[in-house]
Motif scaffolding. Structure first.
Motif, PDB file in Angstrom:
ATOM      1  N   ASP A  54       0.854  -1.151  -0.199  1.00 22.10           N
ATOM      2  CA  ASP A  54       0.011   0.028  -0.019  1.00 22.10           C
ATOM      3  C   ASP A  54       0.975   1.126  -0.183  1.00 22.10           C
ATOM      4  N   GLU A  55       1.973   1.175   0.760  1.00 20.74           N
ATOM      5  CA  GLU A  55       2.827   2.589   0.732  1.00 20.74           C
ATOM      6  C   GLU A  55       3.677   2.616  -0.423  1.00 20.74           C
ATOM      7  N   ILE A  69      -4.479   4.414   3.910  1.00 23.41           N
ATOM      8  CA  ILE A  69      -3.320   4.457   4.898  1.00 23.41           C
ATOM      9  C   ILE A  69      -3.706   5.581   5.735  1.00 23.41           C
ATOM     10  N   TRP A  94       1.601  11.073   5.741  1.00 18.64           N
ATOM     11  CA  TRP A  94       0.853  10.399   4.837  1.00 18.64           C
ATOM     12  C   TRP A  94      -0.446  11.346   4.446  1.00 18.64           C
TER      13      TRP A  94
END
Length: 163
Positions: A54-55, A69, A94
């Motif tokens: 995901d990151e 996130i 984020w």
């Protein structure tokens, strides 16, 4: 000699089987709840600095992943098992990525954060995010009330006011 070797082999096989069964019982009893999942996400991604899929995708511009996130980190802040400082630091990072990826919520969070800073560079940069919000907002006139607040902060910085 054959009998001794046979007995040693039997003991070794029994010990191996016992360890295997114990391991399987421990794995089977591992808790699987949301709080544990949130804690393990934070531990894996903040403490050990691994980069999850995901990151990686969020850093490459995927807005859905960056928003996901940020949503997880909101839960992180609500969990008593996590350090507030870690959650806030990660949330700021984020939210910035989320805003850059095109999220209105991320852009708004960045605007508010930068405008609240004591650094005149941050206050000037907040204008970029304010304009971005107006461009993408379904109700841009709502944000026009911010002009006076921005201009007052710019005046304190000795910066050029907005038109």
């Amino acid at each position: 000699m054959k009998i001794l070797f046979g007995r040693l082999a039997l003991i070794a096989f029994g010990a191996l089987t016992g360890w295997t069964i114990a391991f399987l019982l421990i794995v089977q009893q591992a808790p699987n709840n949301k709080t544990t999942a949130e804690h393990s996400y934070l531990k894996k991604n903040i403490i050990h600095n691994n980069i999850s899929i995901d990151e990686q995708m969020a850093l490459r511009g995927d807005m859905a992943r960056s928003t996901k996130i940020v949503e997880r980190l909101i839960l992180c802040q609500r969990s008593s098992r996590n350090s507030a400082e870690d959650c806030i630091r990660e949330m700021d990072y984020w939210s910035h990525i989320d805003g850059e990826n095109g999220s209105a919520a991320g852009a708004s969070a960045l605007y508010q954060s930068l405008l609240g800073s004591n650094d005149c560079r941050d206050i000037n940069r907040s204008i970029f995010w304010w304009k971005n919000i107006i461009k993408t907002s379904s109700q841009p006139n709502i944000w026009n009330g911010e002009i006076d607040k921005i201009n007052n902060l710019l005046k304190k910085c000795g910066s050029i006011p907005l038109d």
